[in-house]
Design an enzyme around this catalytic site. Structure first.
Site, PDB file in Angstrom:
ATOM      1  N   LYS A 288       0.853  -1.186   0.000  1.00 50.22           N
ATOM      2  CA  LYS A 288       0.000   0.000   0.000  1.00 50.22           C
ATOM      3  C   LYS A 288       0.893   1.241   0.000  1.00 50.22           C
ATOM      4  CE  LYS A 288      -4.291   1.581   2.133  1.00 50.22           C
ATOM      5  NZ  LYS A 288      -5.435   1.183   2.945  1.00 50.22           N
ATOM      6  N   GLU A 377     -19.502  -5.102  10.052  1.00 47.61           N
ATOM      7  CA  GLU A 377     -20.453  -4.336  10.861  1.00 47.61           C
ATOM      8  C   GLU A 377     -21.493  -5.242  11.511  1.00 47.61           C
ATOM      9  OE1 GLU A 377     -19.428  -3.443   7.825  1.00 47.61           O
ATOM     10  OE2 GLU A 377     -18.385  -1.552   8.222  1.00 47.61           O
ATOM     11  N   ARG A 405     -25.538  -1.655   7.037  1.00 48.31           N
ATOM     12  CA  ARG A 405     -25.272  -3.082   6.876  1.00 48.31           C
ATOM     13  C   ARG A 405     -25.852  -3.925   8.000  1.00 48.31           C
ATOM     14  NH1 ARG A 405     -20.290  -4.434   3.713  1.00 48.31           N
ATOM     15  NH2 ARG A 405     -21.079  -3.559   1.777  1.00 48.31           N
TER      16      ARG A 405
HETATM   17  C1  LIG Z   1     -18.891  -1.502   4.820  1.00 49.16           C
HETATM   18  C2  LIG Z   1     -17.667  -0.643   4.949  1.00 49.16           C
HETATM   19  N1  LIG Z   1     -17.050  -0.540   6.134  1.00 49.16           N
HETATM   20  C3  LIG Z   1     -15.954   0.235   6.266  1.00 49.16           C
HETATM   21  C4  LIG Z   1     -15.457   0.915   5.186  1.00 49.16           C
HETATM   22  C5  LIG Z   1     -14.286   1.851   5.354  1.00 49.16           C
HETATM   23  N2  LIG Z   1     -13.131   1.421   4.581  1.00 49.16           N
HETATM   24  C6  LIG Z   1     -12.799   1.964   3.397  1.00 49.16           C
HETATM   25  S1  LIG Z   1     -11.440   1.315   2.740  1.00 49.16           S
HETATM   26  C7  LIG Z   1     -11.231   0.293   4.049  1.00 49.16           C
HETATM   27  C8  LIG Z   1     -10.072  -0.641   4.087  1.00 49.16           C
HETATM   28  C9  LIG Z   1     -10.084  -1.573   2.945  1.00 49.16           C
HETATM   29  O1  LIG Z   1      -8.984  -2.407   3.041  1.00 49.16           O
HETATM   30  P1  LIG Z   1      -8.578  -3.295   1.822  1.00 49.16           P
HETATM   31  O2  LIG Z   1      -9.789  -3.894   1.216  1.00 49.16           O
HETATM   32  O3  LIG Z   1      -7.522  -4.220   2.247  1.00 49.16           O
HETATM   33  O4  LIG Z   1      -8.030  -2.247   0.770  1.00 49.16           O
HETATM   34  P2  LIG Z   1      -6.684  -1.375   0.862  1.00 49.16           P
HETATM   35  O5  LIG Z   1      -7.104  -0.013   1.335  1.00 49.16           O
HETATM   36  O6  LIG Z   1      -5.744  -2.045   1.801  1.00 49.16           O
HETATM   37  O7  LIG Z   1      -6.179  -1.355  -0.527  1.00 49.16           O
HETATM   38  C10 LIG Z   1     -12.227   0.470   4.993  1.00 49.16           C
HETATM   39  C11 LIG Z   1     -12.333  -0.228   6.278  1.00 49.16           C
HETATM   40  C12 LIG Z   1     -16.134   0.782   3.970  1.00 49.16           C
HETATM   41  N3  LIG Z   1     -15.733   1.430   2.874  1.00 49.16           N
HETATM   42  N4  LIG Z   1     -17.217   0.000   3.865  1.00 49.16           N
END
Ligand SMILES: Cc1ncc(C[n+]2csc(CCOP(=O)(O)OP(=O)(O)O)c2C)c(N)n1
Length: 642
Positions: A288, A377, A405
């Site tokens: 990342k 969630e 959710r």
């Molecule tokens: C239902 C939901 N919960 C929380 C989030 C907040 N959120 C956005 S990106 C993220 C992390 C995603 O991690 P990953 O899928 O590993 O992608 P990366 O950012 O590491 O590329 C979170 C928790 C969201 N977008 N949707």
């Protein structure tokens, strides 16, 4: 501001343009794409590290696939900036997340390349599977369907529901697991440990170099490759790690792990995997923030850093000459620790938002009493319910829009059993640049219809603290406290706790003819509006109702008898919201009072700065003044100073 791109990217406005370049040029194109993202995000803000991490994967996907015929679905979509730039939105990318500009997430209405609207996580496998099954039914055997999902998003139940179903559908689905060990904060849970064990195993390191050799051989088969699918599969699998595998157990053909920054090799793997029918999973390992040293080092901070100097990496803070009130989320975080010191039953729960919700303050101060449960969630709510059955008092902090959710869990697992769980809904109301998927528009409506539920919203930080204090007192039952994104209004917010009587509003100022009834932080708009209206000879009363449920009926009777008109104002949807609750009360008691409701109309509100959006939705200070003038001036007997 003008942005220049590198010489190769300058020639690319679509995947067709990209395909004109040779495989050997893909690395330079990736570098130019990365630089363009850095240039624009440094002055515009937005998500950062995730898009940098998938630059090579993005280039490889659009190079190898036939998009948009082949369906490419991004999970969450915060990593899709490179995708947007390569698919006709290079010139418009500097308008990203700005009012009337392009969205920060893929959006069907924005481009034919955006196959599915996203923003909330873990939908990609289900959506891509739906597309794949549809293609299958339509006999479109050559169409590919690819879901790109992060290891964070993979922690959600929804992702596993999709995998579980895909495993028995013989549809053309490729899931690409973008494994960078990060969610916004470090990823958590047993799945993360499992993925780490795969990527760090000796066999991965031994075999990964062999993979390219086999794939090179396969490429020689050219268009006939699909005829040899089984053979291809066998030979790839012979070189890429073979071990008892979670995804294989779900009927997926698992390939990987592969280096997600080797663009040339990725392109050739993706092409080859297209020849293999049925569900497949490619495990890609990426970093990342790749290519921007500070973002690689502090990946949480650089998830969405705001504006920064792209040379020094210094994050730019707005210059403010007076003490700045704290963010609501920080007031939550510090207050929770204070309360947890007083009440040993308090525990904290966050679904993957330790930094975003400031639950990380408790996680640091009391690591055994605060839980990050992953992007989950539904689980967060039912887990909280379980904790509550054993006498603990969970403060379950979930962004208002993500709580959508877990509605059933709130009703079925918490409210019906009348359990003592405190829901703190951050980012309630219009959330700003993230747009429609992230606005916390509906929580008042979806919480106030649930029996046993208390629903409250503080007008400032002190009220937030007092509501949190009140919620943890014995046997309050399910208790929701909603508060907005951003800063409060009181720099000196840390005062001794005071209990607030449940369902008791407060009079901010007395008035005549017209009453403004506010809920939550928009009460501060009403304070300003009253000041200005007073100078015009209009003297509205202002009441901060504090509770949507139970409503302060004593106060409402008083108001309904005293005033001819009422304006309600809320940072939430009008249908079923706070204003609706007031109308229901007035109708029930046959009051003939004129009512104007201000809040989010019955439509999806796009992205922009919060004040811009409040103005568009007509519930800021100016809108209040206008509405008050309209109501008062409409009375024939009234004359007011202009
Ligand atoms: C239902 C939901 N919960 C929380 C989030 C907040 N959120 C956005 S990106 C993220 C992390 C995603 O991690 P990953 O899928 O590993 O992608 P990366 O950012 O590491 O590329 C979170 C928790 C969201 N977008 N949707």
């Amino acid at each position: 501001m003008e942005f220049k791109t590198g010489p190769l990217l300058a020639q690319i406005n679509s995947p067709a343009d990209l395909k004109k370049f040779s495989e050997n040029e893909l690395e330079q194109i990736s570098q130019e794409l990365r630089q363009y993202i850095i240039d624009v995000v440094s002055v515009n803000g937005g998500h950062f590290g995730a898009s940098l991490g998938v630059v090579e994967l993005t280039v490889a996907l659009h190079y190898a696939l036939n998009t948009p015929y082949d369906r490419l679905v991004w999970d969450v979509g915060h990593q899709a900036y490179g995708h947007k730039i390569l698919t006709g939105r290079k010139e418009r990318f500097p308008t990203n997340r700005i009012l009337n500009g392009i969205s920060g997430f893929p959006k069907i209405s924005e481009s034919e390349y955006d196959t599915f609207g996203v923003g909330h996580s873990s939908t990609s496998i289900s959506a891509a599977l739906g597309m794949a099954v549809a293609s299958h039914l339509k006999g479109e055997k050559d169409r590919q369907h690819v879901a790109v999902i992060g290891d964070g998003a993979m922690t959600a139940g929804l992702a596993f529901e999709g995998l579980n179903h895909a495993g028995i559908e013989n549809s053309n689905l490729l899931v690409i697991l973008n494994d960078n060990c990060m969610s916004i904060d470090p990823n958590v849970g047993a799945l993360k440990e499992y993925l780490t064990s795969i990527t760090t195993s000796k066999s991965y390191n031994r075999f990964r170099d062999d993979v390219s050799a086999v794939l090179a051989k396969i490429s020689e088969l050219g268009p006939n490759a699909h005829k040899y699918a089984k053979k291809i599969e066998k030979s790839i699998k012979g070189t890429i790690l073979r071990q008892s595998n979670l995804f294989e157990a779900l009927n997926f053909r698992y390939f990987g792990p592969v280096d997600g920054h080797d663009v040339k090799r990725l392109a050739s793997i993706i092409k080859d995997l297209s020849a293999i029918p049925g569900p497949k999973l490619l495990h890609c390992v990426t970093v990342k923030g790749k290519g921007f040293a500070l973002a690689e080092k502090d990946q949480t901070k650089w998830h969405a850093p705001g504006l920064f100097d792209k040379i020094t990496g210094e994050i730019k803070k707005p210059v403010i000459d007076k003490p700045q009130p704290p963010k609501y989320q920080d007031v939550f975080g510090h207050t929770l620790v204070e309360l947890a010191e007083l009440n040993k039953n308090i525990v904290g729960v966050t679904p993957a938002m330790p930094s975003g919700s400031s639950m990380n303050i408790m996680m640091k101060a009391m690591p055994t009493r605060a839980f990050d449960v992953g992007i989950a969630e539904q689980h967060a709510v039912t887990f909280s319910a379980g904790l509550a059955t054993q006498g603990l008092l969970p403060f379950c902090n979930i962004y208002s829009s993500f709580m959508q959710r877990a509605f059933d869990q709130v009703v079925h697992d918490v409210a019906i059993q009348n359990l003592n769980v405190v829901f703190c809904l951050d980012r309630a109301g219009l959330a700003g640049a993230d747009g429609a998927t992230h606005h916390g528009a509906y929580d008042i409506a979806y919480m106030r219809c649930i029996p046993n539920m208390i629903v409250a919203a503080p007008m400032n930080e002190e009220e937030l603290r007092n509501l949190m204090y009140t919620a943890q007192l014995p046997n309050k039952g399910p208790f929701t406290i909603r508060y907005p994104r951003g800063n409060g209004v009181l720099p000196d917010w840390k005062r001794p706790f005071k209990e607030i009587e449940i369902g008791k509003g407060r009079k901010i100022c007395d008035g005549e003819e017209l009453a403004i009834l506010s809920i939550g932080h928009v009460g501060n708009f009403a304070v300003q509006a009253c000041e200005e209206l007073n100078t015009m000879g209009i003297n509205p009363g202002h009441y901060d109702m504090r509770f949507v449920k139970p409503l302060d009926e004593v106060l409402l009777h008083e108001i309904a008898q005293k005033y001819k008109s009422i304006i309600t104002i809320e940072d939430g949807c009008l249908p079923g919201g706070f204003g609706s609750a007031v109308l229901e009360f007035l109708a029930k008691h046959n009051y003939q009072v004129q009512v104007e409701r201000l809040g989010i109309p019955d439509e999806f509100i796009e992205h922009g700065e919060q004040p811009e959006l409040w103005a568009i939705c007509q519930y800021d200070t100016a809108a209040l003044i206008k509405t008050a003038q309209k109501l008062v001036l409409a009375r024939p007997t009234n004359t007011v100073a202009s």
